[in-house]
Each structure stands twice: as C-alpha cells, then as structure tokens.
Design a protein around this motif. Sequence first.
Motif, PDB file in Angstrom:
ATOM      1  N   ALA A  53       1.384  -1.683   6.591  1.00  0.00           N
ATOM      2  CA  ALA A  53       0.972   0.237   6.131  1.00  0.00           C
ATOM      3  C   ALA A  53      -0.300  -0.522   6.659  1.00  0.00           C
ATOM      4  O   ALA A  53      -1.269  -1.187   6.454  1.00  0.00           O
ATOM      5  CB  ALA A  53       1.060  -0.017   5.388  1.00  0.00           C
ATOM      6  N   ALA A  79       2.034   4.611   0.086  1.00  0.00           N
ATOM      7  CA  ALA A  79       1.393   3.294   0.850  1.00  0.00           C
ATOM      8  C   ALA A  79       0.099   3.835   0.034  1.00  0.00           C
ATOM      9  O   ALA A  79      -0.639   4.563   0.362  1.00  0.00           O
ATOM     10  CB  ALA A  79       0.944   3.387   2.056  1.00  0.00           C
ATOM     11  N   PRO A 114      -3.736   4.458   3.733  1.00  0.00           N
ATOM     12  CA  PRO A 114      -2.641   5.119   2.691  1.00  0.00           C
ATOM     13  C   PRO A 114      -1.889   6.067   2.690  1.00  0.00           C
ATOM     14  O   PRO A 114      -2.037   7.536   4.062  1.00  0.00           O
ATOM     15  CB  PRO A 114      -3.998   5.232   1.149  1.00  0.00           C
ATOM     16  CG  PRO A 114      -4.987   4.580   1.822  1.00  0.00           C
ATOM     17  CD  PRO A 114      -4.702   4.370   3.377  1.00  0.00           C
ATOM     18  N   SER A 124       1.689   2.038  11.026  1.00  0.00           N
ATOM     19  CA  SER A 124       2.049   0.215  10.199  1.00  0.00           C
ATOM     20  C   SER A 124       0.818   0.439  11.925  1.00  0.00           C
ATOM     21  O   SER A 124       0.823   0.447  12.686  1.00  0.00           O
ATOM     22  CB  SER A 124       3.338   0.543  10.595  1.00  0.00           C
ATOM     23  OG  SER A 124       3.859   0.763  11.677  1.00  0.00           O
ATOM     24  N   ILE A 174       4.166   0.825  -1.734  1.00  0.00           N
ATOM     25  CA  ILE A 174       3.444  -0.780  -1.428  1.00  0.00           C
ATOM     26  C   ILE A 174       1.811  -0.614  -0.934  1.00  0.00           C
ATOM     27  O   ILE A 174       1.509   0.364  -0.777  1.00  0.00           O
ATOM     28  CB  ILE A 174       3.616  -0.503  -0.175  1.00  0.00           C
ATOM     29  CG1 ILE A 174       3.779   0.386   1.166  1.00  0.00           C
ATOM     30  CG2 ILE A 174       5.273  -1.173   0.276  1.00  0.00           C
ATOM     31  CD1 ILE A 174       4.134   0.360   2.667  1.00  0.00           C
ATOM     32  N   VAL A 209      -1.690  -1.330   1.425  1.00  0.00           N
ATOM     33  CA  VAL A 209      -1.809  -0.442   2.211  1.00  0.00           C
ATOM     34  C   VAL A 209      -2.586  -2.504   3.303  1.00  0.00           C
ATOM     35  O   VAL A 209      -3.727  -3.222   2.247  1.00  0.00           O
ATOM     36  CB  VAL A 209      -2.920   0.487   2.761  1.00  0.00           C
ATOM     37  CG1 VAL A 209      -3.665   0.430   3.709  1.00  0.00           C
ATOM     38  CG2 VAL A 209      -2.860   1.110   2.687  1.00  0.00           C
ATOM     39  N   TYR A 227      -2.453   0.190  -5.576  1.00  0.00           N
ATOM     40  CA  TYR A 227      -0.989  -1.102  -6.373  1.00  0.00           C
ATOM     41  C   TYR A 227      -0.935  -1.366  -6.858  1.00  0.00           C
ATOM     42  O   TYR A 227       0.216  -1.774  -8.599  1.00  0.00           O
ATOM     43  CB  TYR A 227      -0.617  -0.976  -3.942  1.00  0.00           C
ATOM     44  CG  TYR A 227       0.197  -1.978  -4.582  1.00  0.00           C
ATOM     45  CD1 TYR A 227       1.228  -1.767  -4.773  1.00  0.00           C
ATOM     46  CD2 TYR A 227       1.132  -3.806  -4.895  1.00  0.00           C
ATOM     47  CE1 TYR A 227       3.114  -2.453  -4.758  1.00  0.00           C
ATOM     48  CE2 TYR A 227       1.822  -4.234  -4.916  1.00  0.00           C
ATOM     49  CZ  TYR A 227       2.775  -3.276  -4.724  1.00  0.00           C
ATOM     50  OH  TYR A 227       4.322  -4.387  -4.770  1.00  0.00           O
TER      51      TYR A 227
END
Length: 389
Positions: A183, A210, A186, A27, A141, A143, A216
């Motif tokens: 993030a 991620a 991945p 992160s 989520i 990236v 996503y």
Amino acid sequence: MPLTILTTCFNWTAAARRVPLFPEQASANAPNVDALYFFMLAVCGGVSIAIVLLIFYFAVKYRRRTPDQLAEEAHVPVALEWAWIIIPSLFFMSFFGWGAFVYFKDAKAPEGALEIACTGRQWMWKFQHPDGQREINTLHIPVGKPVKLVMVSEDVIHSMFVPAFRIHMDVIPKRYTEVWFEATKPGTYHMFCSQYCGTEHANMIGSVIALEPHEYQTWLNGAATGSLALRGEALFNKLACNGCHTGDAEARGPYLPGLYGRNVQLTTGEVIVADENYIRESILKPGVKIAAGYDNIMPGYDGQLTEEQIIELVAYIKHLGKKYEQFEPVAPPTAPAPRPAGQNPDQTLPTGNVKPSMTPGTSPPATVAPAGAAPTPSPVSEGTRPKPN
C-alpha cells in the motif's frame, strides 16, 4: 527500462487517476498494471478504429460507378505485405514481453514481507496476523511495507479482489495460493470475492484499512492474542507430534527445524521443496509423499483439523526454521549395510534411528585400551538434537 520509458512518456497512469471509471491507485504495482492495460487498450482501440474508417473509405472510393463496370485485378506491393505481417507481430510481442515482465515482478513477494494468513469460506474472509490478531472481513495493513497473503478456502473456490491494489487471485480448497502488494497511501479500500461462490456471494465483501506504520503498531498492541506460532506449538504438543519428530536417533518422523524451504527427497526418488502446500499435505495425508528413510506410520488429520489449526501448525513449523537455523538437519536413517557372508547377525549393529537390539543380561563387548593410554570417551549419538519447544 522499456516499462519506465513508456510509463513516463505516455503518462497513462496519471491519466487513469483523472478518469472516474477506473479505481484509484493505492499500491506500488498498480501503476505498472495500469500502464500495460492502457497500452493494450490504445493499440487495440486504434487498430479497430483504423479498420472501420478504411472500410468506409475503400467502400466509397472503389464503388461501382456504372452497371457494366467489372472489377480489376490489383497487385499488392510486396513491401505492404511484409508491413502488415511485421508491424502487428511487433505489437503482439510487446504485449507478451511487457506482460511477462509485470507478471514475474508481481509473482513473488520480496524478502521480509509481512505474511498474513487468509481463509475464505461462505461467505466471509478471515485473516490471522503473525502476532495473533484475528479479523473477519476487515484487514489492517501498514503503508509502505510489502504484505503477502497466504490464502486457502474451507469450502468452494473464492477469489480475492482488491481493485485499488490491482490484485486478483483465486482462493482454492486444500491448496495455498499467494498474492502480495504494498500500500502506498492510507485509506479504506473495498475487498470483494470475484468468483461466484453461492447464493450469498454478493455479501462476501470487506475492507482493507491501510494505516501509517505507527498507527498499525498501535492497532497491533491493542489486539494481540498470542502469535500463530505459539498457538501452533500448543497444538503440536497437544497432538503428540513431538513424540515422533524428536530429531534424535529414535525419531520416527523427519526433523522439522529448518525443514521449511529446503529440498526433501521422497521414497520415490523425487526431490521437492518443503513449502506450505507440502507441509499441509504431510499433515492431512502423510502417506501421499513420504520422506526417504521413514515409514508411513503417521496418521492423517484430514477432516480432524480446521483451516485455522492447519495454518497455526504450518506457522509453527516455519517458525522452527528460524529458531533452529543454527543446527543442521538430521540426515534420514539409512538401511543397514549388507552383512558379510557367515557373520553372526548379533555382531552387526544397525545404523540410523533403529535402536540396537540386545539380549537381556548381556553387554556389548568392551574395548581393551593399551597400557598407559588415555581413556576413550563414550561415543555421542550423531543425530542427537535439542527438542523443539
């Protein structure tokens, strides 16, 4: 920036990646947290080692050499006295200053963060995306985009912990807490509950997946079930909340569009911000904090709604702020002005949302316009607003 200089010079972040005992950094805020941690570890560890070595050194150097040898009084230099006062104080202040900087940087999510509702219960994590997707013990989520988790517990205290993102936040019953992260690469990362919450606490685990932004978006398109706001609107109408929060002159509840994030004056004179916790409390226990100008007539829904339903209602009210932000909120009704002594009560019209009382069979006095003057248009109610969808 001191933080950047220290991080660059010592490069403790890069060193952490090579130590298998520490989790990977995935992160944007993880390097800052690790830099502070290793700085404190190095200072405290170095001081501890130095103290132990000095103890052994002085024990050998000043040992008693003969049985009749007596200790001699020694005068400590004043400079040395000041040195061991000032130097530790500087280190302690650096801990405090650096820690405060990291804390305030991570305390508030940036504007435009993807907001995901999280509900903890024995023993699972449930997530609701703003577009309606729901997950249990798995969180997808994107990236490179800040993600804010708005969390609440249905039973006992839990704690959201994702080591790779360096986030750790308690999840409390009947109160929303927040944590955010971004993030940077991945992958699939472990998610834990770090607060003992019962016999199956060890099984309250999950994964954060991620994905690249396009991946996503593909996942979102394949799992869409209707947004939180839409489900909240359906529940809002089902509970007949739109019968009181009408936004017109006859409204018996506050005007909701644009309410979220604004200051609300209470009957006690206190002014608070209408955040998620205030809206939640107003739904479950409306009599605790009553908006100025309104009566305590709303029934409480404590124990009648699930956490998911409360989250949907809060999402709908927050959505109203974006949908109706071009309208100004209706001012709360004011009390009738004092009537002059001797005036007929029927000639005084109340103000605010109180409907004027009229005797059946009578009509209000008409205004006589001068000859040749244009007709006066009928007055429009000041508080008339479009009803929320």
